[in-house]
Motif scaffolding. Structure first.
Motif, PDB file in Angstrom:
ATOM      1  N   PHE A   1       0.953  -1.654  -0.202  1.00 52.39           N
ATOM      2  CA  PHE A   1      -0.149   0.125   0.428  1.00 52.39           C
ATOM      3  C   PHE A   1       0.953   1.083  -0.067  1.00 52.39           C
ATOM      4  O   PHE A   1       0.248   2.535  -0.915  1.00 52.39           O
ATOM      5  N   SER A   2       1.598   1.318   0.570  1.00 52.06           N
ATOM      6  CA  SER A   2       2.905   2.246   0.157  1.00 52.06           C
ATOM      7  C   SER A   2       4.745   2.080  -0.081  1.00 52.06           C
ATOM      8  O   SER A   2       4.531   1.001   0.557  1.00 52.06           O
ATOM      9  N   TYR A   3       5.070   3.187   0.110  1.00 53.03           N
ATOM     10  CA  TYR A   3       7.320   2.765  -0.101  1.00 53.03           C
ATOM     11  C   TYR A   3       7.789   3.360   1.198  1.00 53.03           C
ATOM     12  O   TYR A   3       8.759   2.997   1.341  1.00 53.03           O
ATOM     13  N   SER A   4       6.723   2.997   1.947  1.00 50.28           N
ATOM     14  CA  SER A   4       7.439   3.084   3.344  1.00 50.28           C
ATOM     15  C   SER A   4       8.241   2.024   3.821  1.00 50.28           C
ATOM     16  O   SER A   4       7.968   1.160   3.138  1.00 50.28           O
ATOM     17  N   SER A   5       9.316   2.040   4.977  1.00 51.95           N
ATOM     18  CA  SER A   5      10.537   1.095   4.896  1.00 51.95           C
ATOM     19  C   SER A   5       9.711  -0.416   5.367  1.00 51.95           C
ATOM     20  O   SER A   5      10.475  -0.963   5.508  1.00 51.95           O
ATOM     21  N   LYS A   6       8.945   0.535   6.475  1.00 47.61           N
ATOM     22  CA  LYS A   6       8.150  -0.863   7.378  1.00 47.61           C
ATOM     23  C   LYS A   6       7.077  -1.141   6.767  1.00 47.61           C
ATOM     24  O   LYS A   6       6.812  -2.784   6.807  1.00 47.61           O
ATOM     25  N   GLU A   7       6.136  -1.324   5.771  1.00 47.78           N
ATOM     26  CA  GLU A   7       5.391  -1.632   5.003  1.00 47.78           C
ATOM     27  C   GLU A   7       6.279  -2.362   4.106  1.00 47.78           C
ATOM     28  O   GLU A   7       5.864  -3.749   3.303  1.00 47.78           O
ATOM     29  N   LEU A   8       7.332  -1.479   3.461  1.00 47.58           N
ATOM     30  CA  LEU A   8       8.174  -2.156   2.335  1.00 47.58           C
ATOM     31  C   LEU A   8       8.458  -4.052   3.173  1.00 47.58           C
ATOM     32  O   LEU A   8       8.469  -4.964   2.243  1.00 47.58           O
ATOM     33  N   ASP A   9       9.911  -3.958   4.371  1.00 46.44           N
ATOM     34  CA  ASP A   9       9.672  -5.383   4.675  1.00 46.44           C
ATOM     35  C   ASP A   9       8.585  -5.825   5.122  1.00 46.44           C
ATOM     36  O   ASP A   9       9.042  -6.756   4.852  1.00 46.44           O
ATOM     37  N   LEU A  10       7.202  -5.542   5.068  1.00 45.65           N
ATOM     38  CA  LEU A  10       6.480  -6.299   5.791  1.00 45.65           C
ATOM     39  C   LEU A  10       5.981  -7.700   4.588  1.00 45.65           C
ATOM     40  O   LEU A  10       5.927  -8.217   4.634  1.00 45.65           O
ATOM     41  N   PHE A  11       6.201  -6.603   3.116  1.00 43.75           N
ATOM     42  CA  PHE A  11       5.658  -7.220   2.026  1.00 43.75           C
ATOM     43  C   PHE A  11       6.787  -7.947   1.663  1.00 43.75           C
ATOM     44  O   PHE A  11       6.353  -9.533   1.119  1.00 43.75           O
ATOM     45  N   LEU A  12       8.198  -7.732   1.905  1.00 43.63           N
ATOM     46  CA  LEU A  12       9.065  -8.703   1.234  1.00 43.63           C
ATOM     47  C   LEU A  12       9.333  -9.950   2.097  1.00 43.63           C
ATOM     48  O   LEU A  12       9.675 -11.052   1.189  1.00 43.63           O
ATOM     49  N   ASN A  13       9.246  -9.414   3.366  1.00 45.46           N
ATOM     50  CA  ASN A  13       8.877 -10.657   4.061  1.00 45.46           C
ATOM     51  C   ASN A  13       7.658 -11.914   4.176  1.00 45.46           C
ATOM     52  O   ASN A  13       8.565 -12.989   3.722  1.00 45.46           O
ATOM     53  N   LYS A  14       6.597 -11.459   3.530  1.00 42.81           N
ATOM     54  CA  LYS A  14       5.658 -11.882   2.933  1.00 42.81           C
ATOM     55  C   LYS A  14       5.925 -13.019   2.354  1.00 42.81           C
ATOM     56  O   LYS A  14       5.514 -14.069   1.271  1.00 42.81           O
ATOM     57  N   CYS A  15       6.932 -12.001   0.278  1.00 43.86           N
ATOM     58  CA  CYS A  15       7.147 -12.704  -0.439  1.00 43.86           C
ATOM     59  C   CYS A  15       7.345 -13.711  -0.174  1.00 43.86           C
ATOM     60  O   CYS A  15       8.126 -14.651  -2.026  1.00 43.86           O
ATOM     61  N   LYS A  16       8.811 -14.414   0.304  1.00 45.54           N
ATOM     62  CA  LYS A  16       9.599 -14.903   0.843  1.00 45.54           C
ATOM     63  C   LYS A  16       8.291 -16.368   0.977  1.00 45.54           C
ATOM     64  O   LYS A  16       8.846 -17.791   0.878  1.00 45.54           O
ATOM     65  N   LYS A  17       7.100 -16.555   1.594  1.00 45.16           N
ATOM     66  CA  LYS A  17       6.124 -17.086   1.420  1.00 45.16           C
ATOM     67  C   LYS A  17       5.124 -17.808   0.078  1.00 45.16           C
ATOM     68  O   LYS A  17       4.375 -18.422   0.323  1.00 45.16           O
ATOM     69  N   ALA A  18       5.740 -16.939  -1.053  1.00 45.48           N
ATOM     70  CA  ALA A  18       3.847 -16.262  -1.783  1.00 45.48           C
ATOM     71  C   ALA A  18       4.816 -17.412  -3.703  1.00 45.48           C
ATOM     72  O   ALA A  18       6.101 -17.442  -3.075  1.00 45.48           O
ATOM     73  N   GLN A  19       3.842 -17.490  -4.027  1.00 43.59           N
ATOM     74  CA  GLN A  19       4.744 -18.646  -5.233  1.00 43.59           C
ATOM     75  C   GLN A  19       4.603 -17.739  -6.629  1.00 43.59           C
ATOM     76  O   GLN A  19       4.974 -17.271  -7.538  1.00 43.59           O
ATOM     77  N   TYR A  20       3.823 -16.379  -6.112  1.00 46.04           N
ATOM     78  CA  TYR A  20       3.913 -15.616  -7.826  1.00 46.04           C
ATOM     79  C   TYR A  20       3.068 -14.242  -7.078  1.00 46.04           C
ATOM     80  O   TYR A  20       2.893 -13.648  -5.953  1.00 46.04           O
ATOM     81  N   VAL A  21       4.258 -12.660  -7.806  1.00 49.27           N
ATOM     82  CA  VAL A  21       3.377 -11.463  -7.823  1.00 49.27           C
ATOM     83  C   VAL A  21       3.264 -11.130  -8.875  1.00 49.27           C
ATOM     84  O   VAL A  21       3.678 -10.890  -9.557  1.00 49.27           O
ATOM     85  N   GLU A  22       2.470 -10.139  -8.628  1.00 52.16           N
ATOM     86  CA  GLU A  22       2.450  -9.538  -9.708  1.00 52.16           C
ATOM     87  C   GLU A  22       1.731  -7.933  -9.254  1.00 52.16           C
ATOM     88  O   GLU A  22       0.855  -7.561  -8.090  1.00 52.16           O
ATOM     89  N   GLY A  23       1.194  -7.047 -10.565  1.00 53.37           N
ATOM     90  CA  GLY A  23       1.423  -5.328 -10.404  1.00 53.37           C
ATOM     91  C   GLY A  23       1.302  -4.578 -11.394  1.00 53.37           C
ATOM     92  O   GLY A  23       2.078  -4.761 -12.375  1.00 53.37           O
ATOM     93  N   TYR A  24       1.164  -3.346 -11.503  1.00 52.88           N
ATOM     94  CA  TYR A  24       2.360  -2.671 -11.721  1.00 52.88           C
ATOM     95  C   TYR A  24       3.466  -2.692 -12.281  1.00 52.88           C
ATOM     96  O   TYR A  24       4.048  -3.005 -11.231  1.00 52.88           O
ATOM     97  N   SER A  25       3.983  -2.729 -14.325  1.00 52.29           N
ATOM     98  CA  SER A  25       5.695  -2.726 -13.537  1.00 52.29           C
ATOM     99  C   SER A  25       6.227  -1.902 -13.691  1.00 52.29           C
ATOM    100  O   SER A  25       7.590  -2.461 -12.293  1.00 52.29           O
ATOM    101  N   SER A  26       5.997  -0.596 -13.740  1.00 53.78           N
ATOM    102  CA  SER A  26       6.772   0.322 -12.876  1.00 53.78           C
ATOM    103  C   SER A  26       6.945  -0.130 -11.561  1.00 53.78           C
ATOM    104  O   SER A  26       8.454   0.463 -10.648  1.00 53.78           O
ATOM    105  N   MET A  27       5.613  -0.254 -10.416  1.00 60.41           N
ATOM    106  CA  MET A  27       5.740  -0.292  -9.209  1.00 60.41           C
ATOM    107  C   MET A  27       6.720  -1.613  -8.470  1.00 60.41           C
ATOM    108  O   MET A  27       7.679  -1.643  -8.169  1.00 60.41           O
ATOM    109  N   ILE A  28       6.305  -2.438  -9.003  1.00 64.72           N
ATOM    110  CA  ILE A  28       7.399  -3.910  -8.993  1.00 64.72           C
ATOM    111  C   ILE A  28       9.194  -3.956  -9.731  1.00 64.72           C
ATOM    112  O   ILE A  28       9.683  -4.201  -8.221  1.00 64.72           O
ATOM    113  N   TYR A  29       9.064  -2.640 -10.273  1.00 67.67           N
ATOM    114  CA  TYR A  29      10.576  -2.538 -10.966  1.00 67.67           C
ATOM    115  C   TYR A  29      11.153  -1.050  -9.346  1.00 67.67           C
ATOM    116  O   TYR A  29      12.336  -1.787  -8.993  1.00 67.67           O
ATOM    117  N   GLU A  30      10.102  -0.606  -9.075  1.00 65.53           N
ATOM    118  CA  GLU A  30      10.547   0.139  -7.283  1.00 65.53           C
ATOM    119  C   GLU A  30      10.787  -0.388  -6.403  1.00 65.53           C
ATOM    120  O   GLU A  30      11.822  -0.081  -6.081  1.00 65.53           O
TER     121      GLU A  30
END
Length: 434
Positions: free
Chosen positions: A186-215
Motif C-alpha cells: 500500500f505504500s513505499y514506507s520502509s515498514k510496509e516494504l519490509d512486511l511485504f518482502l517478508n511475505k513474498c518469501k512464502k508466496a508463489q507469485y507476485v503481480e501488478g503495475y510493472s513500474s511498481m515491481i521495478y521500484e
C-alpha cells in the motif's frame, strides 16, 4: 496439499462458482486449444467471428447501422476476416459517445453482468457492462497464463497495486485479498516494504503495475534482500522496459513476464516461459494497421467492440515459438499513441521517436537507460534519467536525438533517483502543451 492450501483452494473455487458460474467451462475450453494448430485456431476465430457478427447485427443498434451502411447482413451470409476488415476502425471516443447504442442490454437478457469503469492511459472515462461469460473468459485467460508457470490462482501471491487507496478502501481491499490468499503493498514506507518482502518469501507469485515491481525491486536490492522462491513475476497495465529486468532478476530471481490487455478488449497476449507473448487468439483477433493495435473481442456480447483501436503501437511476428504454441506472437508493444512532440519550427514529431532514440542507445552501445520525458514549452524537451550524470553517455544521447530532431529541439537533462511519478502510471512521455 496441506490443510491451509486446501482451504485456500476451496474458498477460491466456491467464490469463483458464485461470481463466475462459467469460469471452469471457459478455462477448460482455453486449455483444450493451448496447443492447437495454426489452421485450427483460424477456424475457431472465424467461427466465433461469425457468431459475434450475427449477434451484433441482431442486438446492437450501433452495429446494425454499421452493417447496413456497408450492405452486409451477417445473419444471412458467412462473415469472416475479409468482411470484418470492411468495418470502420472503432475509436475510444466512439465507445463513449455511442455507449448506449453499442450496448446490447436493452435487447438481450443476460443472466449476469458486471459494471466496469476505466479511464486508461488516455484519461477518457469509459463505463460499460461486461457479461458473465465474457468476464469468465477474461479470468480464464489469466489462469491459463498462470498455469504455464506452475501457478494456481489460489496460491499465495503479492500484489503491487493500490498504494494510494483511502483508509476505507484499504480495509475493504484487505478483506477481499484475504479471501483470495493475496497480500498487497500500500505504500513505499520502509515498514510496509519490509512486511511485504517478508511475505513474498512464502508466496508463489507476485503481480501488478510493472513500474511498481521495478521500484520495489530496486528498494529490495538496496536493502540487500533477495527473494528466491517465486515462480512468476507478472507485470500488467504498463509497458515493461528492458532495464526493469536487471533489478527484478536480482531481487526476485525472475524477469517480469508480460500480460497484455485492456478492460475493453480483455487479455490480448500472455508471455510464455520461452519469452514470447502469444496472442490470446481464442478470445480476440488482432490486426496491426500502420503499426497500431486494432483488436476485435470475440467473446464480448454485452458491449461488443469490433476493430477497436487500442491506442498502442505494436509489432507482430510470423515466427514460431519453441514452446510449441501456434498462437501468433506479439513481438513488442513499442509504446502508447499519444501527443506529438513539437519542435522549435512547430514541426511535429511522433512520441514514438523517443522509443527509437533510447532503443538505438541500447542496441548500438549496450546502454540501457531508465527515462521519462516531458514537454512544457515548444521546442524544449525535459529528459529525466535514472542514473548519475555521465558526460559521455549524455553526448551519445544527444547525437541520437539529433538524428531524429535535426536541431529542432533543445534538451534539458535531469538526473533523478527515480523517474516514477507517485500515484501515476508509468509513461515515457508526457506533453503539457495545449
Amino acid at each position: 496439499m496441506n490443510k491451509k492450501s486446501f482451504l485456500n483452494k476451496l474458498i477460491y473455487l466456491l467464490g469463483s462458482k458464485l461470481r463466475n458460474p462459467t469460469l471452469n467451462i471457459a478455462y477448460n475450453s482455453l486449455k483444450s486449444t493451448e496447443f492447437a494448430s495454426e489452421s485450427e485456431l483460424k477456424d475457431l476465430q472465424n467461427k466465433k467471428l461469425e457468431e459475434l457478427a450475427a449477434f451484433c447485427y441482431q442486438y446492437s443498434d450501433y452495429y446494425k447501422s454499421i452493417f447496413d451502411t456497408i450492405n452486409v447482413n451477417p445473419t444471412k451470409k458467412p462473415f469472416g476476416i475479409e468482411q470484418l476488415q470492411k468495418l470502420p476502425i472503432l475509436e475510444k471516443s466512439t465507445l463513449i459517445s455511442k455507449n448506449k447504442e453499442l450496448h446490447t442490454l436493452n435487447k438481450f437478457d443476460f443472466k449476469k453482468v458486471f459494471y466496469c469503469e476505466t479511464s486508461g492511459s488516455t484519461g477518457q472515462a469509459l463505463t460499460f457492462y461486461r457479461n458473465e461469460e465474457w468476464d469468465s473468459f477474461n479470468r480464464a485467460s489469466i489462469e491459463r497464463g498462470l498455469s504455464w508457470y506452475g501457478v494456481f490462482p489460489w496460491d499465495k501471491n503479492g500484489y503491487f497495486w493500490g498504494f494510494n487507496f483511502s483508509k476505507a478502501k484499504v480495509l475493504k481491499t484487505k478483506l477481499l485479498d484475504f479471501l483470495v490468499n493475496r497480500f498487497r503493498l500500500f505504500s513505499y514506507s520502509s515498514k510496509e516494504l519490509d512486511l511485504f518482502l517478508n511475505k513474498c518469501k512464502k508466496a508463489q507469485y507476485v503481480e501488478g503495475y510493472s513500474s511498481m515491481i521495478y521500484e520495489v525491486a530496486k528498494l529490495a536490492n538496496e536493502k540487500k534482500i533477495s527473494i528466491t522462491n517465486l515462480k512468476l513475476v507478472k507485470g500488467t497495465s504498463e509497458k515493461i522496459y528492458p532495464y526493469f529486468h536487471k533489478e527484478t532478476l536480482k531481487a526476485f530471481g525472475c524477469k517480469i513476464v508480460s500480460e497484455y490487455g485492456s478492460a475493453e478488449s480483455g487479455i490480448i497476449a500472455f508471455e510464455c516461459p520461452a519469452g514470447n507473448m502469444h496472442l490470446n487468439e481464442e478470445t480476440c483477433y488482432v490486426e496491426c494497421i500502420d503499426g497500431q493495435a486494432v483488436v476485435t473481442n470475440l467473446v464480448a456480447r454485452s458491449f461488443p467492440t469490433l476493430r477497436y483501436a487500442l491506442g498502442d503501437y505494436i509489432e507482430l511476428s510470423d515466427g514460431k515459438c519453441v514452446c510449441g504454441r501456434q498462437h501468433r506472437i506479439l513481438k513488442e508493444v513499442t509504446g502508447r499513441i499519444g501527443k506529438n512532440l513539437i519542435g522549435i519550427s512547430n514541426k511535429k514529431f511522433p512520441s514514438l521517436t523517443l522509443y527509437y532514440v533510447f532503443k538505438n542507445l541500447a542496441v548500438n552501445f549496450n546502454i540501457e537507460l531508465a527515462y521519462r520525458c516531458e514537454q512544457r514549452a515548444i521546442g524544449k524537451l525535459d529528459v529525466f534519467l535514472e542514473c548519475s550524470p555521465n558526460p559521455a553517455v549524455q553526448k551519445l544521447l544527444i547525437n541520437e536525438f539529433q538524428k531524429y530532431f535535426s536541431g529542432d529541439m533543445e534538451f534539458q537533462f535531469n538526473y533523478v533517483d527515480s523517474i516514477q511519478v507517485k500515484g501515476k502510471k508509468m509513461k515515457d512521455f508526457e506533453s503539457y502543451l495545449d
